[in-house]
Design a protein around this motif. Structure first.
Motif, PDB file in Angstrom:
ATOM      1  N   PRO A 103       0.903  -1.355   0.078  1.00 25.13           N
ATOM      2  CA  PRO A 103      -0.052   0.110  -0.005  1.00 25.13           C
ATOM      3  C   PRO A 103       0.906   1.325  -0.025  1.00 25.13           C
ATOM      4  O   PRO A 103       1.926   1.319   0.614  1.00 25.13           O
ATOM      5  N   GLY A 104       0.364   2.156  -0.651  1.00 24.40           N
ATOM      6  CA  GLY A 104       1.183   3.474  -0.663  1.00 24.40           C
ATOM      7  C   GLY A 104       2.103   3.503  -1.902  1.00 24.40           C
ATOM      8  O   GLY A 104       2.897   4.695  -1.744  1.00 24.40           O
ATOM      9  N   LYS A 105       2.599   2.426  -2.478  1.00 21.11           N
ATOM     10  CA  LYS A 105       3.607   2.589  -3.469  1.00 21.11           C
ATOM     11  C   LYS A 105       2.830   2.667  -4.773  1.00 21.11           C
ATOM     12  O   LYS A 105       3.811   2.280  -6.042  1.00 21.11           O
ATOM     13  N   GLN A 106       1.655   2.830  -5.027  1.00 21.14           N
ATOM     14  CA  GLN A 106       1.060   2.809  -6.593  1.00 21.14           C
ATOM     15  C   GLN A 106       1.852   3.663  -7.332  1.00 21.14           C
ATOM     16  O   GLN A 106       2.108   3.223  -8.521  1.00 21.14           O
ATOM     17  N   GLY A 107       2.328   4.980  -6.906  1.00 23.12           N
ATOM     18  CA  GLY A 107       2.661   5.951  -7.781  1.00 23.12           C
ATOM     19  C   GLY A 107       4.055   5.382  -8.327  1.00 23.12           C
ATOM     20  O   GLY A 107       4.448   5.580  -9.329  1.00 23.12           O
ATOM     21  N   LYS A 108       4.797   4.601  -7.303  1.00 24.53           N
ATOM     22  CA  LYS A 108       6.224   4.101  -7.905  1.00 24.53           C
ATOM     23  C   LYS A 108       5.966   3.003  -8.725  1.00 24.53           C
ATOM     24  O   LYS A 108       6.663   2.699  -9.712  1.00 24.53           O
ATOM     25  N   TYR A 109       4.924   2.348  -8.618  1.00 21.48           N
ATOM     26  CA  TYR A 109       4.545   1.279  -9.719  1.00 21.48           C
ATOM     27  C   TYR A 109       4.289   1.738 -10.992  1.00 21.48           C
ATOM     28  O   TYR A 109       4.798   1.325 -11.878  1.00 21.48           O
ATOM     29  N   GLN A 110       3.527   2.610 -10.929  1.00 23.85           N
ATOM     30  CA  GLN A 110       3.169   3.497 -12.278  1.00 23.85           C
ATOM     31  C   GLN A 110       4.312   4.036 -12.869  1.00 23.85           C
ATOM     32  O   GLN A 110       4.264   3.917 -14.019  1.00 23.85           O
ATOM     33  N   LYS A 111       5.239   4.653 -12.351  1.00 19.72           N
ATOM     34  CA  LYS A 111       6.524   5.209 -12.746  1.00 19.72           C
ATOM     35  C   LYS A 111       7.281   3.968 -13.461  1.00 19.72           C
ATOM     36  O   LYS A 111       7.673   4.284 -14.681  1.00 19.72           O
ATOM     37  N   SER A 112       7.298   2.966 -12.749  1.00 18.85           N
ATOM     38  CA  SER A 112       8.051   1.784 -13.518  1.00 18.85           C
ATOM     39  C   SER A 112       7.526   1.613 -14.606  1.00 18.85           C
ATOM     40  O   SER A 112       8.120   1.132 -15.643  1.00 18.85           O
ATOM     41  N   ILE A 113       6.170   1.133 -14.717  1.00 20.02           N
ATOM     42  CA  ILE A 113       5.194   0.826 -15.754  1.00 20.02           C
ATOM     43  C   ILE A 113       5.583   1.655 -16.943  1.00 20.02           C
ATOM     44  O   ILE A 113       5.864   1.135 -18.021  1.00 20.02           O
ATOM     45  N   GLU A 114       5.429   3.031 -16.636  1.00 21.59           N
ATOM     46  CA  GLU A 114       5.419   3.950 -17.775  1.00 21.59           C
ATOM     47  C   GLU A 114       6.908   3.714 -18.412  1.00 21.59           C
ATOM     48  O   GLU A 114       6.987   3.661 -19.763  1.00 21.59           O
ATOM     49  N   GLN A 115       7.824   3.818 -17.617  1.00 18.13           N
ATOM     50  CA  GLN A 115       9.344   3.662 -18.117  1.00 18.13           C
ATOM     51  C   GLN A 115       9.486   2.261 -18.928  1.00 18.13           C
ATOM     52  O   GLN A 115      10.122   2.350 -20.081  1.00 18.13           O
ATOM     53  N   LEU A 116       9.093   1.069 -18.481  1.00 19.91           N
ATOM     54  CA  LEU A 116       8.903  -0.139 -19.081  1.00 19.91           C
ATOM     55  C   LEU A 116       8.395  -0.034 -20.472  1.00 19.91           C
ATOM     56  O   LEU A 116       8.807  -0.522 -21.518  1.00 19.91           O
ATOM     57  N   GLU A 117       7.092   0.599 -20.496  1.00 23.43           N
ATOM     58  CA  GLU A 117       6.523   0.681 -21.865  1.00 23.43           C
ATOM     59  C   GLU A 117       7.160   1.593 -22.836  1.00 23.43           C
ATOM     60  O   GLU A 117       7.085   1.246 -24.097  1.00 23.43           O
ATOM     61  N   ILE A 118       7.776   2.592 -22.589  1.00 21.62           N
ATOM     62  CA  ILE A 118       8.863   3.190 -23.119  1.00 21.62           C
ATOM     63  C   ILE A 118       9.859   2.422 -23.922  1.00 21.62           C
ATOM     64  O   ILE A 118      10.247   2.590 -25.251  1.00 21.62           O
ATOM     65  N   LYS A 119      10.507   1.678 -23.175  1.00 20.91           N
ATOM     66  CA  LYS A 119      11.462   0.900 -23.578  1.00 20.91           C
ATOM     67  C   LYS A 119      10.970  -0.513 -24.481  1.00 20.91           C
ATOM     68  O   LYS A 119      11.815  -1.283 -24.809  1.00 20.91           O
ATOM     69  N   GLY A 120       9.864  -0.703 -24.361  1.00 21.14           N
ATOM     70  CA  GLY A 120       9.174  -1.816 -25.343  1.00 21.14           C
ATOM     71  C   GLY A 120       9.063  -3.264 -24.443  1.00 21.14           C
ATOM     72  O   GLY A 120       9.188  -4.172 -25.079  1.00 21.14           O
ATOM     73  N   PHE A 121       8.930  -3.032 -23.263  1.00 19.39           N
ATOM     74  CA  PHE A 121       8.978  -4.231 -22.256  1.00 19.39           C
ATOM     75  C   PHE A 121       7.714  -5.171 -22.740  1.00 19.39           C
ATOM     76  O   PHE A 121       6.712  -4.723 -22.819  1.00 19.39           O
TER      77      PHE A 121
END
Length: 220
Positions: A103-121
């Motif tokens: 709980p409370g880390k959703q912002g961090k998860y979303q940031k990681s997801i966005e970075q991975l999307e940019i890299k074509g993960f």
């Protein structure tokens, strides 16, 4: 018939391609229900065309990409993942996503997801795309196609934005078609059938536009 009743002619003209028409009293009796008969026949015919359209248009997607085997191979290639050690070094952003959700880390998860999307993960949901191609091919096969799966094919198989009203109307029309075909329904007025015809045409055009925009694209 009005011309005969008004005395303008003595008999109804003979049809060009069928037998002699029935006598006037019989035709007058049939006249009372002809709009229901036409409505039933039109609904059955129109829904059959709609079924065939969905089945054939998905086949056209496969043909555009070189056939089922070619599109399946392409999906496998695109969903392929790297070895674990290579994956961690190439995508360090996956580390916080590999732990238990906190709980409370959703912002961090979303940031990681966005970075991975940019890299074509390749995310878990994308890794099943090759299997999805196989299931879509099975769904439209001549021996396996079922009208009850039209909405599943359109919304899940083709990824079209979900439309609850569209699903309800297609299911409703399909059930009416089944009742008519099995003799459980004798009344379906022509005016209602025409409205359902317009709906099916509208949905076919919507599906067509979605396929043109998202599926008829050269990938290699």
């Amino acid at each position: 018939m009005k011309a005969v009743e008004n005395g303008a002619t003595q008999k109804i003209p003979n049809p060009d391609h069928f037998g002699q028409p029935g006598d006037h009293s019989r035709l007058k009796q049939i006249k009372e229900s002809y709009k229901d008969s036409l409505g039933r026949f039109m609904l059955i015919s129109t829904f059959s065309h709609f079924e065939a359209y969905v089945q054939d248009v998905v086949g056209e997607i496969f043909d555009f990409h070189g056939g089922i085997a070619a599109l399946h191979a392409l999906a496998k290639r695109r969903s392929r993942v790297e070895a674990r050690s290579e994956r961690l070094s190439k995508f360090p952003e996956i580390k916080p996503l590999s732990e238990s959700r906190k709980p409370g880390k959703q912002g961090k998860y979303q940031k990681s997801i966005e970075q991975l999307e940019i890299k074509g993960f390749v995310f878990p949901s994308q890794m099943t795309s090759a299997y999805g191609i196989k299931k879509l091919a099975e769904a439209i096969s001549r021996g396996g196609f079922r009208a009850s799966r039209i909405c599943e094919i359109v919304f899940d198989g083709l990824g079209m934005s979900y439309d609850a009203e569209m699903e309800q109307n297609i299911s409703r029309i399909r059930e009416i078609r089944n009742d008519i075909a099995h003799g459980r329904r004798r009344e379906y007025h022509l005016s209602r059938s025409i409205e359902d015809l317009k709906l099916m045409r509208k949905y076919a055009l919507t599906i067509d536009q979605h396929i043109i925009e998202y599926f008829l694209l050269i990938e290699e």
